[in-house]
Design an enzyme around this catalytic site. Structure first.
Site, PDB file in Angstrom:
ATOM      1  N   SER A 260      66.809   3.064  74.011  1.00 53.24           N
ATOM      2  CA  SER A 260      65.986   3.996  73.223  1.00 53.24           C
ATOM      3  C   SER A 260      66.600   5.387  73.358  1.00 53.24           C
ATOM      4  O   SER A 260      67.368   5.632  74.302  1.00 53.24           O
ATOM      5  CB  SER A 260      64.564   4.014  73.792  1.00 53.24           C
ATOM      6  OG  SER A 260      63.819   5.080  73.255  1.00 53.24           O
TER       7      SER A 260
ATOM      8  N   TYR B 168      57.782   4.866  80.145  1.00 52.57           N
ATOM      9  CA  TYR B 168      58.631   4.214  79.134  1.00 52.57           C
ATOM     10  C   TYR B 168      60.058   4.744  79.257  1.00 52.57           C
ATOM     11  O   TYR B 168      61.027   3.969  79.280  1.00 52.57           O
ATOM     12  CB  TYR B 168      58.055   4.501  77.743  1.00 52.57           C
ATOM     13  CG  TYR B 168      58.839   3.918  76.583  1.00 52.57           C
ATOM     14  CD1 TYR B 168      58.613   2.608  76.154  1.00 52.57           C
ATOM     15  CD2 TYR B 168      59.794   4.679  75.906  1.00 52.57           C
ATOM     16  CE1 TYR B 168      59.313   2.073  75.082  1.00 52.57           C
ATOM     17  CE2 TYR B 168      60.502   4.148  74.835  1.00 52.57           C
ATOM     18  CZ  TYR B 168      60.254   2.850  74.420  1.00 52.57           C
ATOM     19  OH  TYR B 168      60.959   2.323  73.359  1.00 52.57           O
TER      20      TYR B 168
HETATM   21  P1  NAP Z   1      56.928  -4.217  68.254  1.00 57.45           P
HETATM   22  O1  NAP Z   1      56.815  -4.159  66.772  1.00 57.45           O
HETATM   23  O2  NAP Z   1      55.710  -3.994  69.076  1.00 57.45           O
HETATM   24  O3  NAP Z   1      57.630  -5.605  68.653  1.00 57.45           O
HETATM   25  C1  NAP Z   1      57.846  -5.978  69.982  1.00 57.45           C
HETATM   26  C2  NAP Z   1      57.564  -7.446  70.109  1.00 57.45           C
HETATM   27  O4  NAP Z   1      57.757  -7.862  71.473  1.00 57.45           O
HETATM   28  C3  NAP Z   1      56.113  -7.792  69.742  1.00 57.45           C
HETATM   29  O5  NAP Z   1      56.076  -8.898  68.851  1.00 57.45           O
HETATM   30  C4  NAP Z   1      55.512  -8.111  71.097  1.00 57.45           C
HETATM   31  O6  NAP Z   1      54.419  -9.012  71.049  1.00 57.45           O
HETATM   32  C5  NAP Z   1      56.702  -8.732  71.815  1.00 57.45           C
HETATM   33  N1  NAP Z   1      56.455  -8.810  73.256  1.00 57.45           N
HETATM   34  C6  NAP Z   1      55.776  -7.927  74.028  1.00 57.45           C
HETATM   35  N2  NAP Z   1      55.687  -8.379  75.289  1.00 57.45           N
HETATM   36  C7  NAP Z   1      56.342  -9.573  75.323  1.00 57.45           C
HETATM   37  C8  NAP Z   1      56.568 -10.528  76.333  1.00 57.45           C
HETATM   38  N3  NAP Z   1      56.111 -10.328  77.580  1.00 57.45           N
HETATM   39  N4  NAP Z   1      57.273 -11.650  76.037  1.00 57.45           N
HETATM   40  C9  NAP Z   1      57.721 -11.869  74.765  1.00 57.45           C
HETATM   41  N5  NAP Z   1      57.504 -10.990  73.749  1.00 57.45           N
HETATM   42  C10 NAP Z   1      56.830  -9.860  74.030  1.00 57.45           C
HETATM   43  O7  NAP Z   1      57.999  -3.138  68.771  1.00 57.45           O
HETATM   44  P2  NAP Z   1      59.363  -2.600  68.108  1.00 57.45           P
HETATM   45  O8  NAP Z   1      59.137  -1.217  67.661  1.00 57.45           O
HETATM   46  O9  NAP Z   1      59.931  -3.602  67.179  1.00 57.45           O
HETATM   47  O10 NAP Z   1      60.247  -2.493  69.441  1.00 57.45           O
HETATM   48  C11 NAP Z   1      61.248  -3.433  69.795  1.00 57.45           C
HETATM   49  C12 NAP Z   1      62.131  -2.814  70.878  1.00 57.45           C
HETATM   50  O11 NAP Z   1      62.740  -1.632  70.363  1.00 57.45           O
HETATM   51  C13 NAP Z   1      61.369  -2.414  72.136  1.00 57.45           C
HETATM   52  O12 NAP Z   1      62.185  -2.662  73.278  1.00 57.45           O
HETATM   53  C14 NAP Z   1      61.193  -0.915  71.965  1.00 57.45           C
HETATM   54  O13 NAP Z   1      61.044  -0.240  73.199  1.00 57.45           O
HETATM   55  C15 NAP Z   1      62.496  -0.561  71.279  1.00 57.45           C
HETATM   56  N6  NAP Z   1      62.474   0.707  70.534  1.00 57.45           N
HETATM   57  C16 NAP Z   1      61.685   0.859  69.450  1.00 57.45           C
HETATM   58  C17 NAP Z   1      61.729   2.071  68.753  1.00 57.45           C
HETATM   59  C18 NAP Z   1      60.922   2.299  67.494  1.00 57.45           C
HETATM   60  O14 NAP Z   1      61.032   3.400  66.927  1.00 57.45           O
HETATM   61  N7  NAP Z   1      60.142   1.351  67.017  1.00 57.45           N
HETATM   62  C19 NAP Z   1      62.555   3.106  69.200  1.00 57.45           C
HETATM   63  C20 NAP Z   1      63.329   2.908  70.322  1.00 57.45           C
HETATM   64  C21 NAP Z   1      63.301   1.692  70.978  1.00 57.45           C
HETATM   65  P3  NAP Z   1      52.903  -8.390  71.069  1.00 57.45           P
HETATM   66  O15 NAP Z   1      52.730  -7.651  69.773  1.00 57.45           O
HETATM   67  O16 NAP Z   1      52.069  -9.628  71.200  1.00 57.45           O
HETATM   68  O17 NAP Z   1      52.830  -7.481  72.277  1.00 57.45           O
END
Ligand code: NAP
Length: 259
Positions: free
Chosen positions: A150, A163
């Site tokens: 991130s 985080y």
């Molecule tokens: P998201 O839409 O919330 O997707 C994350 C997925 O991971 C969800 O389906 C979640 O399920 C699943 N998950 C959570 N805990 C888990 C577990 N213990 N075992 C298996 N699956 C699990 O988030 P996203 O924005 O796509 O983020 C994905 C990654 O990118 C993360 O590592 C995040 O920190 C990183 N990131 C995102 C951004 C951004 O702008 N979006 C920026 C920088 C980094 P539930 O919904 O059931 O919890």
């Protein structure tokens, strides 16, 4: 060594990729990106219906997709699931550690159960899943691991110190994987997204003050679209990156290049 040129360098035909937390959001977009480059993808999430529907939709669209439901924070379950995938689907050539969560509160009020949850999902899982997969990659002397970091691997922000701590640690764990596993033909690199519109960032997208601050703060002047992360993922999953190791690519519209 056989030289590949042009788009062959990025071809993922015949490779299988496990993407954690890929029922939605960035993980699902990355799975589509790898599938479009020819890979078979194994989607993972906690929610069985979500991940099954996503995999079935991909198959209907002509992609090669499978799914495996497991909790990335439970070490024995992770090892069992990885062994099962290897045995029943086939070798995992590419791993994307994407599952992640966010919890927001001033650090002085941050609940210890939320600290534990963030550390388990964002950091410990990367160790558990990578170790289980690397134990299969090492005998093959080949593998690609991509850790989703991130901009908070580098920069903190109010209310999300835990985080940021986990994402900084994932960037360092990426270097550690490179240090221990490069000699086994494994490349471990990170992708650090800036701000992308997903469920995880919904509260920020809906906050007009934050959204307008972010657009001013980002040289590209906007939020990212999740599809814009797929180029870096295909690069790091493919032969194009065979001598790139321990690096983190920031895909952030320039955010970390400017104060
Ligand atoms: P998201 O839409 O919330 O997707 C994350 C997925 O991971 C969800 O389906 C979640 O399920 C699943 N998950 C959570 N805990 C888990 C577990 N213990 N075992 C298996 N699956 C699990 O988030 P996203 O924005 O796509 O983020 C994905 C990654 O990118 C993360 O590592 C995040 O920190 C990183 N990131 C995102 C951004 C951004 O702008 N979006 C920026 C920088 C980094 P539930 O919904 O059931 O919890």
């Amino acid at each position: 060594m056989e030289m590949q040129t042009g788009t062959d360098l990025f071809n993922l035909q015949g490779r299988r990729a496990l993407v954690t937390g890929s029922g939605q959001g960035i993980g699902l977009a990355l799975a589509y990106g790898l599938a479009r480059a020819g890979a078979t993808v194994v989607l993972n999430d906690l929610d069985e219906a979500r991940v099954r529907n996503a995999a079935e939709k991909m198959v209907r669209e002509g992609f090669k997709a499978e799914y495996a439901v497991f909790d990335v924070t439970k070490q024995p379950a992770v090892a069992e699931a990885v062994d099962h995938i290897e045995k029943t689907f086939g070798a995992i050539d590419i791993l994307i550690n994407n599952a992640g969560i966010q919890r927001r509160a001033p650090l002085e009020d941050f609940a210890s159960e939320n600290w534990d949850a963030i550390v388990n999902v964002n950091l410990s899982s990367v160790f558990y899943v990578s170790q289980a997969v690397a134990r299969h990659m090492i005998p093959r002397q080949k593998g690609k691991i991509i850790n989703i970091c991130s901009v908070q691997s580098l920069l903190a922000r109010p209310t999300i110190a835990p985080y940021a701590a986990t994402k900084g640690a994932v960037a360092m764990l990426t270097k550690g994987m490179c240090t221990d596993w490069a000699k086994h033909g494994i490349q471990a690199n990170g992708i650090a997204p800036g701000y992308f519109i997903t469920e995880l960032t919904k509260p920020l997208v809906e906050n007009e003050e934050f959204s307008s601050w972010l657009c001013k703060r980002t040289p590209a002047n906007r939020w990212g679209n999740v599809e814009e992360l797929t180029g870096a993922a295909v690069f790091l999953a493919s032969n194009a990156s065979n001598f790139v190791n321990g690096q983190v690519i920031y895909v952030d519209g320039g955010l970390t290049s400017c104060v």
